[in-house]
Design a protein around this motif. Structure first.
Motif, PDB file in Angstrom:
ATOM      1  N   PHE A  11      39.546  42.213  51.403  1.00  0.00           N
ATOM      2  CA  PHE A  11      38.471  41.320  51.873  1.00  0.00           C
ATOM      3  C   PHE A  11      38.943  39.875  51.719  1.00  0.00           C
ATOM      4  CE2 PHE A  11      33.784  40.036  51.911  1.00  0.00           C
ATOM      5  CZ  PHE A  11      33.608  40.418  53.235  1.00  0.00           C
ATOM      6  N   PRO A  13      40.483  36.523  54.264  1.00  0.00           N
ATOM      7  CA  PRO A  13      39.920  35.910  55.471  1.00  0.00           C
ATOM      8  C   PRO A  13      39.875  36.848  56.678  1.00  0.00           C
ATOM      9  CG  PRO A  13      41.441  34.406  54.389  1.00  0.00           C
ATOM     10  CD  PRO A  13      41.525  35.687  53.634  1.00  0.00           C
ATOM     11  N   ILE A  36      36.614  47.083  50.857  1.00  0.00           N
ATOM     12  CA  ILE A  36      37.078  47.361  49.492  1.00  0.00           C
ATOM     13  C   ILE A  36      38.135  46.314  49.137  1.00  0.00           C
ATOM     14  CG2 ILE A  36      38.131  49.068  47.963  1.00  0.00           C
ATOM     15  CD1 ILE A  36      37.269  51.243  49.966  1.00  0.00           C
ATOM     16  N   TRP A  44      40.879  33.153  47.665  1.00  0.00           N
ATOM     17  CA  TRP A  44      41.912  33.009  48.704  1.00  0.00           C
ATOM     18  C   TRP A  44      43.174  32.455  48.044  1.00  0.00           C
ATOM     19  CZ3 TRP A  44      43.079  28.237  51.835  1.00  0.00           C
ATOM     20  CH2 TRP A  44      43.946  28.525  52.899  1.00  0.00           C
ATOM     21  N   HIS A  45      44.183  33.274  47.903  1.00  0.00           N
ATOM     22  CA  HIS A  45      45.448  32.895  47.242  1.00  0.00           C
ATOM     23  C   HIS A  45      45.169  32.033  46.000  1.00  0.00           C
ATOM     24  CE1 HIS A  45      47.405  34.663  50.625  1.00  0.00           C
ATOM     25  NE2 HIS A  45      46.913  33.781  51.458  1.00  0.00           N
ATOM     26  N   MET A  48      47.713  29.877  44.078  1.00  0.00           N
ATOM     27  CA  MET A  48      48.371  28.752  44.757  1.00  0.00           C
ATOM     28  C   MET A  48      47.354  27.650  45.075  1.00  0.00           C
ATOM     29  SD  MET A  48      51.641  28.809  45.107  1.00  0.00           S
ATOM     30  CE  MET A  48      51.996  27.740  46.502  1.00  0.00           C
ATOM     31  N   MET A  55      45.027  22.227  53.715  1.00  0.00           N
ATOM     32  CA  MET A  55      45.130  23.228  54.771  1.00  0.00           C
ATOM     33  C   MET A  55      46.239  22.856  55.743  1.00  0.00           C
ATOM     34  SD  MET A  55      42.891  25.454  54.327  1.00  0.00           S
ATOM     35  CE  MET A  55      42.921  26.273  55.928  1.00  0.00           C
ATOM     36  N   GLN A  56      46.824  23.880  56.356  1.00  0.00           N
ATOM     37  CA  GLN A  56      47.858  23.617  57.355  1.00  0.00           C
ATOM     38  C   GLN A  56      47.377  23.907  58.769  1.00  0.00           C
ATOM     39  OE1 GLN A  56      50.806  25.805  54.846  1.00  0.00           O
ATOM     40  NE2 GLN A  56      52.153  24.444  55.968  1.00  0.00           N
ATOM     41  N   VAL A  57      46.116  24.309  58.892  1.00  0.00           N
ATOM     42  CA  VAL A  57      45.551  24.381  60.243  1.00  0.00           C
ATOM     43  C   VAL A  57      44.216  23.636  60.224  1.00  0.00           C
ATOM     44  CG1 VAL A  57      46.572  26.625  60.838  1.00  0.00           C
ATOM     45  CG2 VAL A  57      44.268  26.525  59.911  1.00  0.00           C
ATOM     46  N   ARG A  98      42.798  22.951  50.186  1.00  0.00           N
ATOM     47  CA  ARG A  98      42.698  24.421  50.100  1.00  0.00           C
ATOM     48  C   ARG A  98      41.562  24.810  49.162  1.00  0.00           C
ATOM     49  NH1 ARG A  98      48.522  25.378  50.586  1.00  0.00           N
ATOM     50  NH2 ARG A  98      48.711  26.011  48.427  1.00  0.00           N
ATOM     51  N   VAL A 122      42.691  50.070  46.833  1.00  0.00           N
ATOM     52  CA  VAL A 122      42.926  51.289  47.618  1.00  0.00           C
ATOM     53  C   VAL A 122      44.352  51.752  47.356  1.00  0.00           C
ATOM     54  CG1 VAL A 122      43.075  52.260  49.944  1.00  0.00           C
ATOM     55  CG2 VAL A 122      41.215  50.696  49.359  1.00  0.00           C
ATOM     56  N   ARG A 345      55.351  42.128  55.088  1.00  0.00           N
ATOM     57  CA  ARG A 345      54.085  42.503  55.750  1.00  0.00           C
ATOM     58  C   ARG A 345      54.065  43.993  56.050  1.00  0.00           C
ATOM     59  NH1 ARG A 345      50.229  38.460  55.663  1.00  0.00           N
ATOM     60  NH2 ARG A 345      51.421  36.602  55.164  1.00  0.00           N
ATOM     61  N   LEU A 351      50.245  52.408  52.265  1.00  0.00           N
ATOM     62  CA  LEU A 351      48.878  52.934  52.121  1.00  0.00           C
ATOM     63  C   LEU A 351      48.610  54.092  53.085  1.00  0.00           C
ATOM     64  CD1 LEU A 351      46.761  49.663  51.739  1.00  0.00           C
ATOM     65  CD2 LEU A 351      47.201  51.405  50.006  1.00  0.00           C
ATOM     66  N   LEU A 396      48.435  34.134  60.208  1.00  0.00           N
ATOM     67  CA  LEU A 396      47.754  32.867  59.878  1.00  0.00           C
ATOM     68  C   LEU A 396      46.252  32.959  60.146  1.00  0.00           C
ATOM     69  CD1 LEU A 396      50.441  30.554  61.462  1.00  0.00           C
ATOM     70  CD2 LEU A 396      50.203  31.232  59.065  1.00  0.00           C
ATOM     71  N   LEU A 397      45.586  31.826  59.947  1.00  0.00           N
ATOM     72  CA  LEU A 397      44.147  31.787  60.206  1.00  0.00           C
ATOM     73  C   LEU A 397      43.857  31.552  61.691  1.00  0.00           C
ATOM     74  CD1 LEU A 397      43.166  29.448  57.225  1.00  0.00           C
ATOM     75  CD2 LEU A 397      43.009  31.932  57.293  1.00  0.00           C
TER      76      LEU A 397
HETATM   77  C1  LIG Z   1      49.459  29.669  49.490  1.00  0.00           C
HETATM   78  C2  LIG Z   1      49.149  30.000  50.909  1.00  0.00           C
HETATM   79  C3  LIG Z   1      48.554  29.066  51.730  1.00  0.00           C
HETATM   80  C4  LIG Z   1      48.265  29.374  53.042  1.00  0.00           C
HETATM   81  N1  LIG Z   1      47.711  28.403  53.823  1.00  0.00           N
HETATM   82  C5  LIG Z   1      47.451  28.679  55.102  1.00  0.00           C
HETATM   83  C6  LIG Z   1      46.882  27.675  55.962  1.00  0.00           C
HETATM   84  O1  LIG Z   1      46.626  26.546  55.549  1.00  0.00           O
HETATM   85  N2  LIG Z   1      46.644  28.006  57.255  1.00  0.00           N
HETATM   86  C7  LIG Z   1      46.925  29.254  57.746  1.00  0.00           C
HETATM   87  O2  LIG Z   1      46.675  29.499  58.927  1.00  0.00           O
HETATM   88  N3  LIG Z   1      47.469  30.202  56.970  1.00  0.00           N
HETATM   89  C8  LIG Z   1      47.747  29.954  55.677  1.00  0.00           C
HETATM   90  N4  LIG Z   1      48.308  30.921  54.893  1.00  0.00           N
HETATM   91  C9  LIG Z   1      48.605  32.272  55.477  1.00  0.00           C
HETATM   92  C10 LIG Z   1      47.623  33.356  55.003  1.00  0.00           C
HETATM   93  O3  LIG Z   1      48.209  34.586  55.315  1.00  0.00           O
HETATM   94  C11 LIG Z   1      46.251  33.266  55.651  1.00  0.00           C
HETATM   95  O4  LIG Z   1      45.679  32.051  55.338  1.00  0.00           O
HETATM   96  C12 LIG Z   1      45.224  34.317  55.185  1.00  0.00           C
HETATM   97  O5  LIG Z   1      45.203  34.390  53.792  1.00  0.00           O
HETATM   98  C13 LIG Z   1      45.399  35.673  55.802  1.00  0.00           C
HETATM   99  O6  LIG Z   1      44.266  36.434  55.462  1.00  0.00           O
HETATM  100  P1  LIG Z   1      44.322  38.002  55.203  1.00  0.00           P
HETATM  101  O7  LIG Z   1      42.950  38.425  54.908  1.00  0.00           O
HETATM  102  O8  LIG Z   1      45.022  38.645  56.338  1.00  0.00           O
HETATM  103  O9  LIG Z   1      45.300  38.180  53.947  1.00  0.00           O
HETATM  104  P2  LIG Z   1      45.047  37.741  52.442  1.00  0.00           P
HETATM  105  O10 LIG Z   1      44.448  36.406  52.363  1.00  0.00           O
HETATM  106  O11 LIG Z   1      46.342  37.963  51.747  1.00  0.00           O
HETATM  107  O12 LIG Z   1      43.973  38.784  51.916  1.00  0.00           O
HETATM  108  C14 LIG Z   1      44.276  40.148  51.733  1.00  0.00           C
HETATM  109  C15 LIG Z   1      43.297  40.700  50.714  1.00  0.00           C
HETATM  110  O13 LIG Z   1      43.498  42.092  50.597  1.00  0.00           O
HETATM  111  C16 LIG Z   1      43.435  42.455  49.233  1.00  0.00           C
HETATM  112  N5  LIG Z   1      44.192  43.695  49.066  1.00  0.00           N
HETATM  113  C17 LIG Z   1      45.524  43.884  49.267  1.00  0.00           C
HETATM  114  N6  LIG Z   1      45.856  45.164  49.035  1.00  0.00           N
HETATM  115  C18 LIG Z   1      44.722  45.814  48.708  1.00  0.00           C
HETATM  116  C19 LIG Z   1      44.413  47.162  48.366  1.00  0.00           C
HETATM  117  N7  LIG Z   1      45.367  48.101  48.329  1.00  0.00           N
HETATM  118  N8  LIG Z   1      43.139  47.488  48.067  1.00  0.00           N
HETATM  119  C20 LIG Z   1      42.159  46.537  48.098  1.00  0.00           C
HETATM  120  N9  LIG Z   1      42.394  45.243  48.412  1.00  0.00           N
HETATM  121  C21 LIG Z   1      43.656  44.889  48.719  1.00  0.00           C
HETATM  122  C22 LIG Z   1      44.016  41.264  48.500  1.00  0.00           C
HETATM  123  O14 LIG Z   1      43.575  41.209  47.155  1.00  0.00           O
HETATM  124  C23 LIG Z   1      43.491  40.106  49.333  1.00  0.00           C
HETATM  125  O15 LIG Z   1      42.253  39.605  48.857  1.00  0.00           O
HETATM  126  C24 LIG Z   1      48.597  30.643  53.574  1.00  0.00           C
HETATM  127  C25 LIG Z   1      49.218  31.594  52.751  1.00  0.00           C
HETATM  128  C26 LIG Z   1      49.492  31.277  51.436  1.00  0.00           C
HETATM  129  C27 LIG Z   1      50.181  32.314  50.584  1.00  0.00           C
END
Ligand SMILES: Cc1cc2nc3c(=O)[nH]c(=O)nc-3n(C[C@H](O)[C@H](O)[C@H](O)COP(=O)(O)OP(=O)(O)OC[C@H]3O[C@@H](n4cnc5c(N)ncnc54)[C@H](O)[C@@H]3O)c2cc1C
Length: 435
Positions: A11, A13, A36, A44-45, A48, A55-57, A98, A122, A345, A351, A396-397
């Motif tokens: 859960f 972004p 889950i 969110w990260h 970091m 933010m980068q976007v 951030r 999971v 990735r 899983l 990315l976002l």
């Molecule tokens: C430090 C940092 C800064 C960033 N800044 C930017 C930005 O400014 N702009 C931008 O566009 N992108 C940015 N990014 C890229 C980043 O990938 C996206 O911002 C965004 O976090 C992607 O969302 P997501 O939900 O796909 O992944 P994530 O944010 O990584 O969320 C995945 C979630 O899944 C959960 N999870 C993982 N495995 C399991 C499991 N087995 N069971 C249950 N839960 C699980 C994790 O705990 C996590 O909460 C940044 C990345 C980092 C590391």
């Protein structure tokens, strides 16, 4: 056992944006979706979230605006609710901190608290067979206190983000707490407060942010920034280049043959990988300049340095460094080593491993659904691991709002229609998939 219409793993972004898109697509209380998340609450990260990180976007690439600017889940509506809209306007920026964006995401996530099981990781997804067919998915998770939880679903959406990418020579040293990845930086930096000599490995945004954070921490810490690259190049976010992050560009990338997609990724790699923001690079340059003015040698930029070997020793972590320009080899010892070496990735593959006889090589359709063998009825969608097929915006976002509209439409097109609102006032959402 109750059968969920859709379960989301993770859960962050991506799946949060899906929760928003589904909520806006289906009448209230008539959809059965559960997410889950392994963290105890939304973050969110979190390791970091550095004081100065931005933010980068643009904030306009939030959870909803590009899909529905009138959504109540936009960043602007969040600001309005927090009574900061006017002040934010006066900041004259598209790039909030951030910290603030995390607060926005948390604010949105709180509105789905009943639909997210926090503190559960999971561990695997199993096929639930009926006759010759796979009819459902069994999702097994482990709670924080070690209990195994099982749930059934007709559809699954993985939004699990990346896993720390660790360079080969550090893999045998996993148990050494002095070596850690940027994804766990803040919790480890607190433990290593007294470290005097620290190496930061990497050349991207995180490496640059961490180098500056450590270099400014106290007057005694000495930081080496170690990169294989010749220099630090800025990310290119100029307007024409930025068009590759437009949602329509995903159609273009997906429509190309595989070699052409690979060439596109290579051509635009510098928009996102090993390329910090220019402002950050300028700060690092200024820091080294000021060090020169003071005739100091405290911090070092070890460019074109390959780490040949790493060893855990009592007095520190020893790195064998090879200067690729001069050919010189030196051994340096550090109290801590921070690996700002990016992410893999491929978490979805482990899983979903029990389903691999049905999923082949995890090929993905344009609507983010994994291709499956005949007789495999559940729909499995993936977010954030489709860069090779859907382009650089995938991790990315940038495309969140539009991608989750596409996924929610695909879920609904699979017959994910509603049934009358539940008697519990809509707390339990029902999504029925007709097969
Ligand atoms: C430090 C940092 C800064 C960033 N800044 C930017 C930005 O400014 N702009 C931008 O566009 N992108 C940015 N990014 C890229 C980043 O990938 C996206 O911002 C965004 O976090 C992607 O969302 P997501 O939900 O796909 O992944 P994530 O944010 O990584 O969320 C995945 C979630 O899944 C959960 N999870 C993982 N495995 C399991 C499991 N087995 N069971 C249950 N839960 C699980 C994790 O705990 C996590 O909460 C940044 C990345 C980092 C590391």
């Amino acid at each position: 056992m109750h059968i969920h219409g859709v379960i989301g793993i993770g859960f962050g972004p991506s799946n949060l944006a899906l929760a928003v898109a589904l909520q806006e697509a289906v009448p209230a209380g008539r959809l059965d979706a559960l997410f889950i998340e392994r963290q105890p609450s939304f973050a969110w990260h979190p390791d970091m979230l550095l004081g100065s990180a931005r933010m980068q976007v643009s904030f306009l690439k939030d959870l909803a605006t590009l899909r529905n600017p009138a959504s109540r889940f936009t960043f602007l509506n969040y600001l309005h609710g927090k009574r900061r809209l006017q002040d934010f306007i006066n900041l004259k920026t598209f790039y909030p901190s951030r910290h603030e964006f995390n607060d926005y995401l948390k604010w949105a996530a709180e509105q789905f608290a009943e639909r997210c099981a926090y503190g559960e990781e999971v561990i695997e997804v199993l096929p639930e067979e009926q006759g010759d067919e796979v009819a459902l998915l069994r999702i097994r998770s482990r709670t924080a206190d070690g209990r195994i939880q099982e749930r059934l679903a007709r559809n699954l959406v993985l939004g699990v983000g990346g896993a720390a990418s660790i360079p080969e020579c550090f893999i045998p040293l996993r148990e050494d707490g002095r070596i850690f990845h940027s994804s766990t930086y803040l919790r480890n930096a607190a433990r290593h407060g007294a470290a005097r000599r620290i190496a930061v490995v990497g050349a991207g945004q995180s490496a640059a942010e961490l180098f500056l954070d450590l270099a400014r921490r106290d007057a005694h810490t000495r930081v080496d920034l170690i990169t294989r690259a010749r220099t630090i190049k800025p990310s290119d976010d100029s307007p024409f280049v930025n068009e590759i992050f437009n949602p329509e560009y995903t159609d273009f990338v997906f429509s190309r043959p595989a070699p052409e997609r690979a060439a596109l990724l290579e051509e635009f790699m510098h928009t996102n990988y090993a390329a910090p923001d220019l402002a950050l690079i300028e700060e690092i340059f200024r820091l080294f300049y000021e060090q020169k003015v003071a005739d100091g040698t405290r911090h070092r930029f070890l460019r074109r340095h390959e780490i040949d070997a790493a060893r855990s020793e009592e007095g520190g972590v020893a790195l064998d460094l090879h200067d690729l320009d001069s050919g010189e080899r030196v051994r340096c010892r550090y109290d801590a080593v921070v690996l700002a070496t990016g992410y893999r990735r491929d978490l979805h593959r482990s899983l979903l491993a029990p389903l691999s006889p049905h999923l082949g090589d995890f090929a993905v359709e344009r609507d983010y659904r994994l291709q499956a063998a005949p007789g495999f009825r559940p729909g499995i969608f993936v977010q954030g691991c489709c860069e090779p097929t859907h382009g650089l915006s995938d991790t990315l976002l940038s495309v969140l709002a539009v991608r989750t509209q596409e996924i929610s439409q695909a879920l609904l097109a699979r017959g994910a229609l509603t049934q009358p609102a539940a008697a519990d006032g809509g707390k339990r959402l029902r999504l029925l998939a007709s097969h």
